[in-house]
Design a protein around this motif. Sequence first.
Motif, short mmCIF file in Angstrom:
data_model
loop_
_atom_site.label_atom_id
_atom_site.label_comp_id
_atom_site.label_asym_id
_atom_site.label_seq_id
_atom_site.Cartn_x
_atom_site.Cartn_y
_atom_site.Cartn_z
N LEU A 246 0.84 -1.19 0.00
CA LEU A 246 0.00 0.00 0.00
C LEU A 246 0.87 1.24 0.00
CD1 LEU A 246 -2.72 -1.01 2.64
CD2 LEU A 246 -2.74 -1.38 0.18
N SER A 247 0.44 2.26 -0.71
CA SER A 247 1.24 3.48 -0.78
C SER A 247 0.82 4.51 0.25
CB SER A 247 1.12 4.11 -2.19
OG SER A 247 -0.25 4.37 -2.50
N HIS A 248 -0.38 4.36 0.81
CA HIS A 248 -0.87 5.33 1.80
C HIS A 248 -1.90 4.67 2.70
CE1 HIS A 248 -2.59 9.06 3.48
NE2 HIS A 248 -1.48 9.65 3.08
N GLY A 249 -2.00 5.17 3.92
CA GLY A 249 -2.95 4.60 4.86
C GLY A 249 -4.40 4.74 4.43
N ASN A 250 -4.67 5.74 3.56
CA ASN A 250 -6.05 5.92 3.09
C ASN A 250 -6.54 4.70 2.29
OD1 ASN A 250 -6.13 8.39 4.29
ND2 ASN A 250 -5.82 9.57 2.41
N GLN A 251 -5.62 3.99 1.67
CA GLN A 251 -6.02 2.78 0.95
C GLN A 251 -6.53 1.72 1.92
OE1 GLN A 251 -2.05 2.63 -1.10
NE2 GLN A 251 -3.29 2.12 -2.89
N LEU A 252 -5.91 1.62 3.09
CA LEU A 252 -6.39 0.69 4.12
C LEU A 252 -7.76 1.13 4.63
CD1 LEU A 252 -5.76 -1.79 5.88
CD2 LEU A 252 -4.64 -0.25 7.51
N LEU A 253 -7.96 2.43 4.77
CA LEU A 253 -9.26 2.94 5.21
C LEU A 253 -10.34 2.63 4.19
CD1 LEU A 253 -8.27 6.43 6.69
CD2 LEU A 253 -8.78 4.33 7.94
N GLY A 324 -7.87 6.83 11.40
CA GLY A 324 -7.10 7.25 10.24
C GLY A 324 -5.61 7.37 10.56
N LYS A 325 -5.32 7.89 11.75
CA LYS A 325 -3.92 8.00 12.19
C LYS A 325 -3.29 6.61 12.29
CE LYS A 325 -0.28 9.80 14.35
NZ LYS A 325 0.70 10.68 13.68
N LEU A 326 -4.02 5.67 12.88
CA LEU A 326 -3.50 4.31 13.03
C LEU A 326 -3.24 3.68 11.66
CD1 LEU A 326 -2.88 1.79 14.77
CD2 LEU A 326 -5.31 1.21 14.60
N ALA A 327 -4.17 3.85 10.72
CA ALA A 327 -4.00 3.26 9.38
C ALA A 327 -2.75 3.82 8.70
CB ALA A 327 -5.24 3.53 8.54
N ARG A 328 -2.55 5.12 8.78
CA ARG A 328 -1.37 5.72 8.16
C ARG A 328 -0.08 5.26 8.85
NH1 ARG A 328 -5.24 9.79 7.86
NH2 ARG A 328 -4.61 10.72 9.85
N MET A 329 -0.14 5.12 10.17
CA MET A 329 1.02 4.63 10.91
C MET A 329 1.39 3.21 10.49
SD MET A 329 0.33 6.02 14.78
CE MET A 329 1.20 4.59 15.39
#
Length: 351
Positions: A246-253, A324-329
């Motif tokens: 994944l390139s960014h946590g937003n993809q996980l979100l 969101g913070k956790l996903a990006r982390m």
Amino acid sequence: MNDFVVGMESTGHYWFNIANWLVGQGIDVTLVNPMTTKRNKENRDNSPSKNDPKDALVIADAVSRGFYTPFSPKDEAFRRIRVMVTNREHWVVKSGRIKNRIHRWLDIRFPEYRQAFDDIFSDRSLATLRRFPAPSDLQLTPEQMVQIRGEYMARPGGVRGKNKALELQSLARHSVGDTTALEEDKWELRHLIEEYERICRIIDEADEMIEKVLPEIPCSDLVRSVGASVPATAAILAFGGDLRKLSHGNQLLRKAGLNLAERSSGKYKGQIKLTKRGNSLLRKHLYFTVFHLLSFNGAFQAMHAHNTEVKRMTKMQSMMKLIGKLARMLVAMAREGQTFSMDKAQLPLAA
């Protein structure tokens, strides 16, 4: 025809075997979201009718316009952990239903019981419910009750055991519980307790299996370093996939359906809500992981306090922001191969 793709709707489990077989034959497979076909089925004939030929046409049209997700089988370890997490969740849901039925039983037959036991599913409480579920069953001496409890638990006696027996007897004298068809209802309670204990053993077995497989999953140690539980770590990796890709946590979100959607038209500005168009188990475990972190993780506690006290967010708004913070982390940690650092987690707050 030498260059083609096969498109199919990812409904239930019906597509799974044929998709794997087609990929094994070197054929590209694409998956169309069922919501896409549902929204587009009226575009062809302005009719809500549904049949197999029309569904095939709608799916083919969606694929031709690029409304699809390429399918590629996951590595064996990811597939194993996904199966285990899904199976475990089935038993967790079933356990919740059994618990609700036991709560209902006590509300009707012995509503005062919870005054003696904060946790009615503790070993002492379950041993009591097996033999003394109703007020009319509490006619024995405290010593006799403790002795009978010993058939179902390792340490039934002591001062605490006798005090609980006396407290239950005191509550039973003034109970307002219903006594109609009591014997028939006690038969049901006995089977509910047996089923609950059986399901608890199954969940424990699933947790042991998950713990054995987790070391084979990339980045599992990084996710655990944040403070996520074993089931939460397994769910995040099972449905989030390899976080290194994944390139960014937003993809996980987005995979969890935790991305935001706004309805607006002209001067109308609708309320911003979560899309919830993603995996519900991933969404659930991200939420509960943050909820768990707020009880012991100093960095998340500080960010939560900053959101609620300085930025004047509600607690739920702060929770969503911290997810969101956790996903990006997690994605950043996976890409850099670094474990959780308290100092780095608090850097944006300090800035």
